[in-house]
Write an enzyme that holds these catalytic residues in place. Structure first.
Site, PDB file in Angstrom:
ATOM      1  N   ARG A 189      47.809  74.373 -34.764  1.00  0.00           N
ATOM      2  CA  ARG A 189      48.202  75.441 -33.846  1.00  0.00           C
ATOM      3  C   ARG A 189      47.136  76.522 -33.933  1.00  0.00           C
ATOM      4  NH1 ARG A 189      53.272  76.818 -35.547  1.00  0.00           N
ATOM      5  NH2 ARG A 189      52.889  78.868 -36.405  1.00  0.00           N
ATOM      6  N   ASP A 215      52.440  78.150 -41.365  1.00  0.00           N
ATOM      7  CA  ASP A 215      51.793  79.346 -40.840  1.00  0.00           C
ATOM      8  C   ASP A 215      50.598  79.716 -41.709  1.00  0.00           C
ATOM      9  OD1 ASP A 215      53.313  79.874 -38.638  1.00  0.00           O
ATOM     10  OD2 ASP A 215      54.644  81.295 -39.630  1.00  0.00           O
ATOM     11  N   MET A 216      49.593  80.325 -41.088  1.00  0.00           N
ATOM     12  CA  MET A 216      48.473  80.852 -41.848  1.00  0.00           C
ATOM     13  C   MET A 216      48.661  82.345 -42.038  1.00  0.00           C
ATOM     14  SD  MET A 216      45.787  80.007 -43.500  1.00  0.00           S
ATOM     15  CE  MET A 216      45.315  78.386 -42.884  1.00  0.00           C
ATOM     16  N   LYS A 219      44.965  83.410 -32.415  1.00  0.00           N
ATOM     17  CA  LYS A 219      43.825  84.331 -32.511  1.00  0.00           C
ATOM     18  C   LYS A 219      43.750  84.985 -33.889  1.00  0.00           C
ATOM     19  CE  LYS A 219      43.361  85.390 -27.597  1.00  0.00           C
ATOM     20  NZ  LYS A 219      43.317  86.437 -26.562  1.00  0.00           N
TER      21      LYS A 219
END
Length: 309
Positions: A182, A132-133, A185
């Site tokens: 992935r 994940d970011m 937004k």
């Protein structure tokens, strides 16, 4: 960015609010829309139901910014056990982890070692790990973790955020690696210095970057795009691009969150589009819950009015 969205994102990081809001009946009822329960067993039951409908799963245990080495070890062991449990249950599921869950704030090398343990176990179990970011200060160290891991294993993917100006250049640097990306937004409170403040600009950047990642060059490199949006207009625009350019199903999946836009999810499945839904679980759900509400800023007055009932 709308004032309502800013309010919800600011609320997501307020410890005083988290302590009180998580005890209210309104919030606990509302959060059940977005997650089937706090336990892994709850998430697995939901994943099994999804799989029967032809939908894949990504599991993520909520939490971030851990402060002790022992906590990072506990999270790593949890995910190792999860990979074993998922395989034993016959689920078509992957995992997604935040670097700060694995110790990034404490020691970069510790985080890297923990990530390698997960990727190695995922290879043994024939599955996949997503990174994940988190907020913009973490982009560079997270990209470095991904590049180091990708150099030794293809069982790793990374989330990138379309609202950041820098993401276009980051994609260009990752594209030759045949990266699994992935594209989301973005769900953190960022300044206009680093992120597009207007939703319309974020949407257009999302479309442009997705097209780049679905293009011939990305396909030749062996890339994979997770189209992570719940916006029907973007979904349909990209479906039209995919069909027009003959993009194979091996090059993309739609990626959504549990409980959001269920009719749209069903429409994608019925159309034969590959879909994978992320199921979150765990006790540390309040920040994640508020970020989900922020995706629809019209919710802000409803939340403020009912939060302490």
């Amino acid at each position: 960015m709308s004032v309502a969205r800013k309010i919800l994102l600011a609320m997501s990081t307020n410890a005083w609010l988290r302590e009180r809001a998580t005890k209210t009946a309104f919030v606990r009822r509302s959060v059940s829309t977005f997650m089937p329960g706090e336990r892994l067993e709850d998430a697995m039951a939901a994943a099994s139901a999804q799989q029967a409908q032809g939908i894949g799963t990504i599991f993520t245990k909520l939490g971030e910014n851990l402060a002790r080495v022992e906590e990072a070890e506990s999270v790593t062991r949890h995910y190792l056990d999860t990979l074993d449990t998922v395989q034993a249950a016959g689920l078509r599921a992957q995992i997604s982890v935040k670097p700060t869950q694995l110790g990034l704030d404490l020691d970069t090398e510790l985080c890297f070692r923990n990530l390698q343990r997960l990727v190695d176990r995922a290879a043994e179990r024939d599955t996949f790990v997503w990174i994940d970011m988190e907020s913009s200060p973490y982009v560079d160290p997270t990209l470095e973790l991904f590049r180091r891991t990708r150099a030794r294993s293809p069982r790793i993917g990374i989330a990138l955020q379309a609202y950041l100006y820098r993401t276009e250049k980051d994609i260009e640097s990752l594209l030759p690696l045949g990266s699994a990306i992935r594209l989301v937004k973005g769900a953190y409170l960022e300044s206009a210095d680093v992120a597009f403040p207007k939703k319309a600009d974020v949407d257009e950047n999302f479309y442009k970057l997705s097209c780049r990642l679905l293009g011939d060059e990305a396909q030749r490199a062996g890339g994979l795009l997770h189209v992570a949006t719940h916006d029907p207009r973007l979904v349909d625009r990209l479906a039209a691009f995919i069909d027009e350019h003959g993009v194979p199903k091996s090059a993309y999946e739609y990626s959504m969150l549990y409980g959001i836009q269920r009719p749209l999810q069903q429409r994608l499945v019925q159309a034969g589009r590959p879909l994978r839904v992320l199921i979150a679980y765990g006790e540390y759900w309040f920040p994640w819950y508020m970020r989900r509400l922020a995706e629809r800023p019209a919710n802000v007055m409803f939340v403020v009015k009912n939060l302490f009932r």
